[in-house]
Design an enzyme around this catalytic site. Structure first.
Site, PDB file in Angstrom:
ATOM      1  N   HIS A 165     -15.004  31.661  29.850  1.00  0.00           N
ATOM      2  CA  HIS A 165     -15.356  30.945  28.613  1.00  0.00           C
ATOM      3  C   HIS A 165     -14.999  31.751  27.374  1.00  0.00           C
ATOM      4  O   HIS A 165     -14.876  31.190  26.283  1.00  0.00           O
ATOM      5  CB  HIS A 165     -16.850  30.602  28.608  1.00  0.00           C
ATOM      6  CG  HIS A 165     -17.217  29.546  27.611  1.00  0.00           C
ATOM      7  ND1 HIS A 165     -16.832  28.229  27.731  1.00  0.00           N
ATOM      8  CD2 HIS A 165     -17.920  29.611  26.454  1.00  0.00           C
ATOM      9  CE1 HIS A 165     -17.292  27.531  26.711  1.00  0.00           C
ATOM     10  NE2 HIS A 165     -17.952  28.352  25.917  1.00  0.00           N
ATOM     11  N   ARG A 197     -12.205  23.998  27.388  1.00  0.00           N
ATOM     12  CA  ARG A 197     -13.068  24.534  28.428  1.00  0.00           C
ATOM     13  C   ARG A 197     -12.394  24.379  29.790  1.00  0.00           C
ATOM     14  O   ARG A 197     -11.503  23.549  29.966  1.00  0.00           O
ATOM     15  CB  ARG A 197     -14.413  23.803  28.442  1.00  0.00           C
ATOM     16  CG  ARG A 197     -15.178  23.880  27.121  1.00  0.00           C
ATOM     17  CD  ARG A 197     -16.462  23.073  27.203  1.00  0.00           C
ATOM     18  NE  ARG A 197     -17.228  23.128  25.953  1.00  0.00           N
ATOM     19  CZ  ARG A 197     -17.085  22.284  24.940  1.00  0.00           C
ATOM     20  NH1 ARG A 197     -16.180  21.313  25.019  1.00  0.00           N
ATOM     21  NH2 ARG A 197     -17.827  22.394  23.846  1.00  0.00           N
ATOM     22  N   TYR A 212     -18.552  30.810  17.645  1.00  0.00           N
ATOM     23  CA  TYR A 212     -17.374  31.004  18.488  1.00  0.00           C
ATOM     24  C   TYR A 212     -16.259  31.737  17.741  1.00  0.00           C
ATOM     25  O   TYR A 212     -15.189  31.960  18.288  1.00  0.00           O
ATOM     26  CB  TYR A 212     -16.848  29.653  18.983  1.00  0.00           C
ATOM     27  CG  TYR A 212     -17.555  29.130  20.201  1.00  0.00           C
ATOM     28  CD1 TYR A 212     -16.966  29.196  21.464  1.00  0.00           C
ATOM     29  CD2 TYR A 212     -18.830  28.572  20.109  1.00  0.00           C
ATOM     30  CE1 TYR A 212     -17.622  28.724  22.594  1.00  0.00           C
ATOM     31  CE2 TYR A 212     -19.493  28.103  21.230  1.00  0.00           C
ATOM     32  CZ  TYR A 212     -18.880  28.178  22.468  1.00  0.00           C
ATOM     33  OH  TYR A 212     -19.530  27.717  23.581  1.00  0.00           O
ATOM     34  N   HIS A 245     -16.191  20.989  18.055  1.00  0.00           N
ATOM     35  CA  HIS A 245     -17.511  21.295  17.496  1.00  0.00           C
ATOM     36  C   HIS A 245     -17.852  20.310  16.378  1.00  0.00           C
ATOM     37  O   HIS A 245     -17.071  20.113  15.461  1.00  0.00           O
ATOM     38  CB  HIS A 245     -17.541  22.723  16.941  1.00  0.00           C
ATOM     39  CG  HIS A 245     -17.601  23.775  18.002  1.00  0.00           C
ATOM     40  ND1 HIS A 245     -16.502  24.528  18.376  1.00  0.00           N
ATOM     41  CD2 HIS A 245     -18.621  24.187  18.787  1.00  0.00           C
ATOM     42  CE1 HIS A 245     -16.852  25.371  19.334  1.00  0.00           C
ATOM     43  NE2 HIS A 245     -18.122  25.187  19.601  1.00  0.00           N
ATOM     44  N   ARG A 295     -12.112  30.674  25.204  1.00  0.00           N
ATOM     45  CA  ARG A 295     -12.370  29.688  24.141  1.00  0.00           C
ATOM     46  C   ARG A 295     -12.710  30.415  22.840  1.00  0.00           C
ATOM     47  O   ARG A 295     -12.223  30.026  21.767  1.00  0.00           O
ATOM     48  CB  ARG A 295     -13.495  28.760  24.575  1.00  0.00           C
ATOM     49  CG  ARG A 295     -13.861  27.647  23.606  1.00  0.00           C
ATOM     50  CD  ARG A 295     -14.728  26.617  24.322  1.00  0.00           C
ATOM     51  NE  ARG A 295     -15.466  25.760  23.422  1.00  0.00           N
ATOM     52  CZ  ARG A 295     -14.994  24.664  22.842  1.00  0.00           C
ATOM     53  NH1 ARG A 295     -13.746  24.306  23.056  1.00  0.00           N
ATOM     54  NH2 ARG A 295     -15.741  23.925  22.057  1.00  0.00           N
ATOM     55  N   LYS A 331     -18.203  18.297  26.792  1.00  0.00           N
ATOM     56  CA  LYS A 331     -19.580  18.749  26.942  1.00  0.00           C
ATOM     57  C   LYS A 331     -20.540  17.945  26.082  1.00  0.00           C
ATOM     58  O   LYS A 331     -21.660  17.633  26.503  1.00  0.00           O
ATOM     59  CB  LYS A 331     -19.670  20.242  26.583  1.00  0.00           C
ATOM     60  CG  LYS A 331     -21.048  20.845  26.774  1.00  0.00           C
ATOM     61  CD  LYS A 331     -21.039  22.317  26.453  1.00  0.00           C
ATOM     62  CE  LYS A 331     -22.415  22.934  26.645  1.00  0.00           C
ATOM     63  NZ  LYS A 331     -22.419  24.386  26.345  1.00  0.00           N
TER      64      LYS A 331
END
Length: 345
Positions: free
Chosen positions: A282, A199, A317, A308, A285, A224
């Site tokens: 973003h 990120r 994603y 993740h 990513r 995050k």
């Protein structure tokens, strides 16, 4: 004993409890009035006289939001964005609502009004803040809230996850424009994002001490989800980081000595020049994670890199192109045919 009556198009519920006087509240629907009355009477039976409920008539939602902003928000990593969301809510009509009158119907009206001007995702984030603020008020600040109206409201559906990837020629255009940017850190940050699926905030927080040159890995301390992770570096990623050594400032321990605001501004200018208005930072990513799968990495291997912890979220994603899968199937089929032919001989 509860009394419910309709006045001026609304429903007023009044509960008389011995020793506490009458407690009243107005609702948009009769069902809300009945539910409040039942909960109040049940609480009186369970705990005795709820005299503290009178304080809810003297407090509004704004009192809760302001205290939450000052005491809870500063401890969050996303504090800046939460400050903005709370500022918006404090300007809305719901902030003027007395806590004694706050109901699911009031929250639903707020939702309807907000959806007229902003996207569902924005409304969902605001509701999440309000719901937590009311929960903290009830559980930690000991305000006598009988329920959490936000939890009972009908929240808008979340928007579908983005599937935007770079099309043919777009990466070359993006890279060339980044190279022309007035911010010299933009290009290496974008390239590293493609190589690592990091990120923007994670790239900006990287320090030289986070790189293990022997193992060819880097450690991301601030993430995050709050879980630090160590990720492997591709040969190209190592080249990008190595190139940053030539511009290293002795007084700065960061690999990319710039600010988030400066990168955001430079990115917006580049996107306009490339005519990629619908491509967000973003999305790099998404692009990186999809490329990892197309290279043949397994789900655990990609999750190790992306951070993740939920496979379902990782799949959101991942946007593998069907044509790439078709080409892979062709190669595998041809390879299998060669092996089969060789065995027959």
């Amino acid at each position: 004993m509860a009394t419910i009556r309709k006045r001026n198009g609304k429903w007023q519920a009044q509960v008389r409890i011995k020793g506490s006087g009458a407690l009243s509240r107005t609702f948009l629907t009769k069902a809300d009035a009945q539910a409040w009355s039942r909960s109040l009477e049940a609480e009186a039976v369970r705990r005795g006289l709820p005299v503290g409920l009178k304080v809810l008539d003297s407090m509004t939602v704004s009192h809760i939001l302001i205290r939450y902003r000052d005491e809870v928000t500063p401890n969050k990593r996303g504090a800046v964005r939460e400050y903005v969301a709370i500022r918006v809510m404090l300007r809305s009509d719901i902030s003027k609502t007395k806590l004694s009158s706050l109901s699911a119907a009031v929250v639903n009206k707020y939702i309807k009004n907000r959806l007229a001007t902003v996207k569902p995702g924005t409304v969902r984030r605001e509701l999440s803040i309000l719901q937590h603020a009311l929960g903290v008020s009830r559980n930690e600040w000991e305000l006598p809230l009988q329920s959490n109206p936000v939890a009972m409201s009908k929240k808008p559906q979340a928007a579908e996850s983005r599937t935007r990837r770079l099309e043919a020629g777009e990466w070359e255009c993006l890279r060339n424009e980044c190279a022309q940017s007035g911010n010299a850190q933009l290009l290496p940050m974008v390239e590293l994002g493609i190589e690592t699926a990091m990120r923007r905030g994670e790239v900006l927080s990287l320090q030289w001490k986070d790189i293990d040159w022997n193992k060819k890995t880097l450690l991301i301390h601030i993430t995050k989800n709050g879980h630090a992770r160590t990720i492997p570096l591709t040969p190209r990623a190592l080249q990008i980081i190595e190139a940053q050594r030539s511009i290293k400032h002795h007084s700065d321990s960061r690999i990319f000595p710039t600010t988030e605001a400066a990168i955001k501004m430079a990115w917006r200018r580049v996107i306009r020049r490339c005519c990629l208005i619908d491509f967000k930072y973003h999305d790099l990513r998404h692009e990186a994670i999809s490329r990892f799968f197309e290279l043949g990495l397994s789900i655990p291997e990609v999750a190790l890199i992306s951070g993740h912890r939920d496979t379902k979220m990782l799949m959101k994603y991942t946007h593998i192109r069907p044509e790439n899968v078709s080409q892979k199937l062709l190669r595998l089929t041809e390879a299998a045919a060669i092996v089969l032919s060789s065995n027959r001989e």
